[in-house]
Design an enzyme around this catalytic site. Structure first.
Site, PDB file in Angstrom:
ATOM      1  N   SER A 119       0.812  -1.218   0.000  1.00  0.00           N
ATOM      2  CA  SER A 119       0.000   0.000   0.000  1.00  0.00           C
ATOM      3  C   SER A 119       0.845   1.268   0.000  1.00  0.00           C
ATOM      4  O   SER A 119       0.421   2.320  -0.483  1.00  0.00           O
ATOM      5  CB  SER A 119      -0.925   0.007   1.218  1.00  0.00           C
ATOM      6  OG  SER A 119      -1.835  -1.054   1.117  1.00  0.00           O
ATOM      7  N   GLU A 121       3.316   1.846  -1.745  1.00  0.00           N
ATOM      8  CA  GLU A 121       3.742   2.154  -3.125  1.00  0.00           C
ATOM      9  C   GLU A 121       2.586   2.643  -4.011  1.00  0.00           C
ATOM     10  O   GLU A 121       2.801   3.031  -5.167  1.00  0.00           O
ATOM     11  CB  GLU A 121       4.375   0.912  -3.779  1.00  0.00           C
ATOM     12  CG  GLU A 121       5.792   0.601  -3.305  1.00  0.00           C
ATOM     13  CD  GLU A 121       5.848   0.035  -1.909  1.00  0.00           C
ATOM     14  OE1 GLU A 121       4.981  -0.777  -1.556  1.00  0.00           O
ATOM     15  OE2 GLU A 121       6.760   0.420  -1.144  1.00  0.00           O
ATOM     16  N   ALA A 143      -4.699  -3.256   1.456  1.00  0.00           N
ATOM     17  CA  ALA A 143      -5.216  -3.722   2.749  1.00  0.00           C
ATOM     18  C   ALA A 143      -4.080  -3.623   3.766  1.00  0.00           C
ATOM     19  O   ALA A 143      -3.106  -4.379   3.695  1.00  0.00           O
ATOM     20  CB  ALA A 143      -5.711  -5.161   2.639  1.00  0.00           C
ATOM     21  N   VAL A 144      -4.211  -2.670   4.660  1.00  0.00           N
ATOM     22  CA  VAL A 144      -3.208  -2.515   5.708  1.00  0.00           C
ATOM     23  C   VAL A 144      -3.797  -3.106   6.989  1.00  0.00           C
ATOM     24  O   VAL A 144      -4.872  -2.689   7.440  1.00  0.00           O
ATOM     25  CB  VAL A 144      -2.826  -1.027   5.915  1.00  0.00           C
ATOM     26  CG1 VAL A 144      -1.572  -0.936   6.795  1.00  0.00           C
ATOM     27  CG2 VAL A 144      -2.593  -0.330   4.593  1.00  0.00           C
ATOM     28  N   HIS A 151       4.313   0.103  12.662  1.00  0.00           N
ATOM     29  CA  HIS A 151       4.462   0.121  11.203  1.00  0.00           C
ATOM     30  C   HIS A 151       3.109   0.364  10.512  1.00  0.00           C
ATOM     31  O   HIS A 151       3.015   1.064   9.498  1.00  0.00           O
ATOM     32  CB  HIS A 151       5.058  -1.214  10.740  1.00  0.00           C
ATOM     33  CG  HIS A 151       5.539  -1.208   9.340  1.00  0.00           C
ATOM     34  ND1 HIS A 151       6.626  -0.483   8.914  1.00  0.00           N
ATOM     35  CD2 HIS A 151       5.091  -1.850   8.237  1.00  0.00           C
ATOM     36  CE1 HIS A 151       6.825  -0.670   7.624  1.00  0.00           C
ATOM     37  NE2 HIS A 151       5.890  -1.493   7.185  1.00  0.00           N
ATOM     38  N   PHE A 193      -9.783   6.317  -2.669  1.00  0.00           N
ATOM     39  CA  PHE A 193      -9.121   5.595  -1.578  1.00  0.00           C
ATOM     40  C   PHE A 193      -9.862   4.299  -1.260  1.00  0.00           C
ATOM     41  O   PHE A 193     -10.832   4.289  -0.502  1.00  0.00           O
ATOM     42  CB  PHE A 193      -9.053   6.504  -0.345  1.00  0.00           C
ATOM     43  CG  PHE A 193      -8.170   5.975   0.748  1.00  0.00           C
ATOM     44  CD1 PHE A 193      -6.813   5.798   0.533  1.00  0.00           C
ATOM     45  CD2 PHE A 193      -8.689   5.672   1.989  1.00  0.00           C
ATOM     46  CE1 PHE A 193      -5.989   5.309   1.542  1.00  0.00           C
ATOM     47  CE2 PHE A 193      -7.879   5.189   3.004  1.00  0.00           C
ATOM     48  CZ  PHE A 193      -6.521   5.008   2.777  1.00  0.00           C
TER      49      PHE A 193
END
Ligand SMILES: Nc1c(NC[C@H](O)[C@H](O)[C@H](O)CO)[nH]c(=O)[nH]c1=O
Ligand SMILES: CC(=O)[C@@H](O)COP(=O)(O)O
Length: 235
Positions: A119, A121, A143-144, A151, A193
């Site tokens: 994500s 990038e 998907a974070v 992090h 987004f």
């Protein structure tokens, strides 16, 4: 003395009249809405006066509501930037987006998909795509998922602010503009987004076609509406 409302209206200063985005004076204007209905917006003149100053009055136009359409998509082109990280989530998000484009009659050849490692990038690629003048909107999918360290915050926040910047900065460099793409807006290509930011994998899967819907599909819908809004009203 009773004021003649009509007279006041007819002498209203031109400067107070509503102009549309192209600088055209009020006239019946076709306004498209996302539910595909069409309303006619008229530059209605409304006069009021204050007791102390009989010559002080306002002339306002009827409020016009400009929105994008979900049904008039001919010629709109889209890019999807999708992160491979957590692909078990991002792939169904992508599929949701592509299904939505199809459902809303966007041709397959009008959609390009670009894969990136994570994500973090997404934004730099989205901005490059926006500047290419090939696309009317860019959908960003990732998907974070929170881990043990901070992090997560760095990646999630960078993805969000990066996608926003990509949309704002999508001004193509001079001299790189293929003539046949001249109809694509010069700046501000909407970058949508569609990056999940979740506390755990369960939350993420629920939003990738599970019980909380498919956020990729929602992002594609947003892209269509925004592309149409820019194309129809904000050029
Ligand atoms: N942890 C997640 C990442 N991390 C990777 C970064 O996005 C990036 O690829 C790396 O830091 C190299 O620059 N990416 C996600 O999309 N989701 C995550 O949960
Ligand atoms: C959002 C991430 O990068 C995440 O996977 C990192 O996990 P951790 O904080 O356990 O290193």
């Amino acid at each position: 003395m009773a004021l003649n409302l009509k007279t006041l209206v007819n002498h209203a200063p031109l400067s107070s009249s509503r102009q549309d985005i192209h600088g055209v004076s009020p006239k019946p204007t076709s306004i498209s809405f996302s539910n595909s209905s069409c309303l006619q917006g008229f530059g209605t003149q409304i006069a009021t006066h204050r007791k102390k100053d009989p010559f002080s009055f306002q002339q306002t136009a009827a409020v016009r509501h400009l929105t994008g359409s979900l049904t008039h998509n001919e010629g709109l082109r889209f890019a999807v930037v999708v992160a491979r990280f957590n692909e078990i989530v991002t792939r169904p998000l992508l599929e949701g987006a592509l299904e939505t484009f199809k459902k809303y009659s966007v041709k397959e050849e009008d959609v390009d998909v670009v894969w990136v490692p994570g994500s973090f990038e997404i934004a730099v690629v989205a901005e490059r795509l926006g500047k290419s003048r090939k696309y009317h909107a860019v959908v960003c999918i990732g998907a974070v998922v929170r881990g043990d360290t901070t992090h997560y915050d760095a990646v999630a926040n960078s993805a969000a602010s990066g996608v926003l910047s990509a949309g704002l900065n999508s001004v193509p460099a001079c001299g790189l503009l293929p003539e046949n793409l001249a109809s694509v807006p010069l700046e501000g290509v909407p970058c949508i987004f569609g990056v999940l930011t979740c506390d755990n994998m369960e939350q993420a899967l629920n939003r990738a076609g599970g019980k909380s819907g498919n956020k990729g599909a929602e992002a594609a819908l947003t892209a269509i509406e925004m592309a149409s809004l820019f194309e129809s009203h904000l050029k």
